[in-house]
Design a protein around this motif. Sequence first.
Motif, mmCIF file in Angstrom:
data_model
loop_
_atom_site.group_PDB
_atom_site.id
_atom_site.type_symbol
_atom_site.label_atom_id
_atom_site.label_comp_id
_atom_site.label_asym_id
_atom_site.label_seq_id
_atom_site.Cartn_x
_atom_site.Cartn_y
_atom_site.Cartn_z
ATOM 1 N N PHE A 104 -70.743 72.056 -65.557
ATOM 2 C CA PHE A 104 -70.460 73.102 -66.612
ATOM 3 C C PHE A 104 -69.018 73.772 -66.312
ATOM 4 O O PHE A 104 -68.919 74.953 -66.592
ATOM 5 C CB PHE A 104 -71.612 73.998 -66.636
ATOM 6 N N SER A 105 -68.049 72.929 -65.872
ATOM 7 C CA SER A 105 -66.786 73.590 -65.838
ATOM 8 C C SER A 105 -65.863 72.635 -66.832
ATOM 9 O O SER A 105 -66.120 71.651 -67.067
ATOM 10 C CB SER A 105 -66.225 73.855 -64.396
ATOM 11 N N MET A 106 -64.763 73.247 -67.103
ATOM 12 C CA MET A 106 -63.501 72.695 -67.752
ATOM 13 C C MET A 106 -62.557 72.908 -67.062
ATOM 14 O O MET A 106 -61.966 74.008 -66.796
ATOM 15 C CB MET A 106 -63.671 73.314 -69.244
ATOM 16 N N VAL A 107 -61.800 71.862 -66.527
ATOM 17 C CA VAL A 107 -60.655 72.013 -65.630
ATOM 18 C C VAL A 107 -59.309 71.684 -66.333
ATOM 19 O O VAL A 107 -58.303 72.025 -65.414
ATOM 20 C CB VAL A 107 -60.669 71.130 -64.415
ATOM 21 N N ASP A 108 -59.271 71.125 -67.427
ATOM 22 C CA ASP A 108 -58.127 70.834 -67.980
ATOM 23 C C ASP A 108 -58.151 70.931 -69.457
ATOM 24 O O ASP A 108 -59.438 70.499 -69.769
ATOM 25 C CB ASP A 108 -57.491 69.513 -67.431
ATOM 26 N N GLY A 109 -57.156 70.761 -70.205
ATOM 27 C CA GLY A 109 -57.007 70.332 -71.617
ATOM 28 C C GLY A 109 -56.043 70.447 -72.333
ATOM 29 O O GLY A 109 -55.068 71.193 -71.874
ATOM 30 N N SER A 110 -55.847 70.242 -73.589
ATOM 31 C CA SER A 110 -54.650 70.711 -74.303
ATOM 32 C C SER A 110 -55.104 70.780 -75.980
ATOM 33 O O SER A 110 -55.990 70.155 -76.118
ATOM 34 C CB SER A 110 -53.744 69.533 -74.053
ATOM 35 N N VAL A 111 -54.402 71.191 -76.745
ATOM 36 C CA VAL A 111 -54.213 71.356 -78.043
ATOM 37 C C VAL A 111 -53.015 70.816 -78.729
ATOM 38 O O VAL A 111 -51.931 71.197 -78.239
ATOM 39 C CB VAL A 111 -54.454 72.783 -78.426
ATOM 40 N N GLU A 124 -47.861 70.567 -78.282
ATOM 41 C CA GLU A 124 -48.830 70.349 -77.361
ATOM 42 C C GLU A 124 -49.033 71.659 -76.328
ATOM 43 O O GLU A 124 -48.121 72.048 -75.762
ATOM 44 C CB GLU A 124 -48.630 69.123 -76.423
ATOM 45 N N TYR A 125 -50.130 72.261 -76.470
ATOM 46 C CA TYR A 125 -50.430 73.546 -75.659
ATOM 47 C C TYR A 125 -51.467 72.848 -74.552
ATOM 48 O O TYR A 125 -52.523 72.539 -74.928
ATOM 49 C CB TYR A 125 -50.820 74.628 -76.437
ATOM 50 N N GLY A 126 -51.366 73.725 -73.235
ATOM 51 C CA GLY A 126 -52.264 73.703 -72.167
ATOM 52 C C GLY A 126 -53.296 74.610 -72.547
ATOM 53 O O GLY A 126 -53.010 75.720 -72.827
ATOM 54 N N ILE A 127 -54.651 74.024 -71.844
ATOM 55 C CA ILE A 127 -55.640 75.291 -72.042
ATOM 56 C C ILE A 127 -55.574 75.857 -70.950
ATOM 57 O O ILE A 127 -55.562 75.217 -69.690
ATOM 58 C CB ILE A 127 -56.920 74.784 -72.058
ATOM 59 N N VAL A 128 -55.796 77.094 -70.665
ATOM 60 C CA VAL A 128 -55.668 77.883 -69.316
ATOM 61 C C VAL A 128 -56.928 78.733 -69.169
ATOM 62 O O VAL A 128 -57.307 79.486 -68.398
ATOM 63 C CB VAL A 128 -54.353 78.828 -69.183
ATOM 64 N N ASP A 150 -51.757 77.948 -72.931
ATOM 65 C CA ASP A 150 -50.629 78.541 -72.108
ATOM 66 C C ASP A 150 -49.503 79.302 -72.913
ATOM 67 O O ASP A 150 -48.498 79.712 -72.061
ATOM 68 C CB ASP A 150 -50.096 77.096 -71.244
ATOM 69 N N ASN A 151 -49.716 79.343 -74.016
ATOM 70 C CA ASN A 151 -48.523 80.340 -74.692
ATOM 71 C C ASN A 151 -49.211 81.611 -75.115
ATOM 72 O O ASN A 151 -48.355 82.198 -75.854
ATOM 73 C CB ASN A 151 -48.118 79.605 -76.176
ATOM 74 N N SER A 152 -50.366 81.956 -74.550
ATOM 75 C CA SER A 152 -51.285 82.978 -74.591
ATOM 76 C C SER A 152 -51.889 83.356 -75.902
ATOM 77 O O SER A 152 -52.378 84.319 -76.501
ATOM 78 C CB SER A 152 -50.324 84.405 -74.655
ATOM 79 N N LYS A 153 -52.048 82.306 -76.800
ATOM 80 C CA LYS A 153 -52.323 82.018 -77.984
ATOM 81 C C LYS A 153 -53.954 81.791 -78.032
ATOM 82 O O LYS A 153 -54.163 81.039 -77.008
ATOM 83 C CB LYS A 153 -51.761 81.517 -79.140
ATOM 84 N N GLN A 154 -54.899 81.921 -78.779
ATOM 85 C CA GLN A 154 -56.298 81.415 -79.047
ATOM 86 C C GLN A 154 -56.194 80.314 -79.996
ATOM 87 O O GLN A 154 -55.628 80.339 -81.070
ATOM 88 C CB GLN A 154 -57.210 82.370 -79.393
ATOM 89 N N VAL A 155 -57.194 79.441 -79.931
ATOM 90 C CA VAL A 155 -57.622 78.551 -80.671
ATOM 91 C C VAL A 155 -59.209 78.495 -80.581
ATOM 92 O O VAL A 155 -59.646 78.676 -79.726
ATOM 93 C CB VAL A 155 -57.008 77.102 -80.181
ATOM 94 N N THR A 156 -59.631 78.288 -81.826
ATOM 95 C CA THR A 156 -61.513 78.370 -81.874
ATOM 96 C C THR A 156 -61.569 77.258 -82.789
ATOM 97 O O THR A 156 -60.723 76.758 -83.672
ATOM 98 C CB THR A 156 -61.892 79.688 -82.500
#
Length: 167
Positions: A104-111, A124-128, A150-156
Amino acid sequence: MKSIRTSCWIALSVLFAVACGDRKDPAPASNFKYDGKTYELNVGYYESYGANGDGSYDMDIFLMAESSDSTSSTLDGVYLDLNTSSAEGLVAGTYTFAEERKAFSMVDGSVSIHYNTVDETGDEYGIVGGTVEIAGTGSTYEITFDLTLDNSKQVTGTYKGKLLPFE
């Protein structure tokens, strides 16, 4: 890690162009929101990497928009590196961003937004940080996410539909 993601995006865009060229069934109402704009998500793929050695299993998810131009190499999408508690696939529950792999973890990702897989341009932004909620089992899922980039913005967003095996 970025080269692995880029390679996967390239392979998926080629697979998508071939597999979805004659698609006639309606796509589910799925999308993600970033920086005040909404981007459609209507196809999902998964790839299993097997056991992590700690009782969890590595499962990568790729969610993207079907382009009206099947020859396009530009895409909008979300990549999630999830770790589930079952070798059989994703288990319903909340997956939380973490530094280490465990169930139940997420260790990486991108948008990716208007990302060109040929010349690697676009955004392309990394998920942090954030969470991913999985509901459903088998081939049909509802995936809801609230992520910090990683640019301090949110995505939902939400994806409702099938997850196809990445081959």
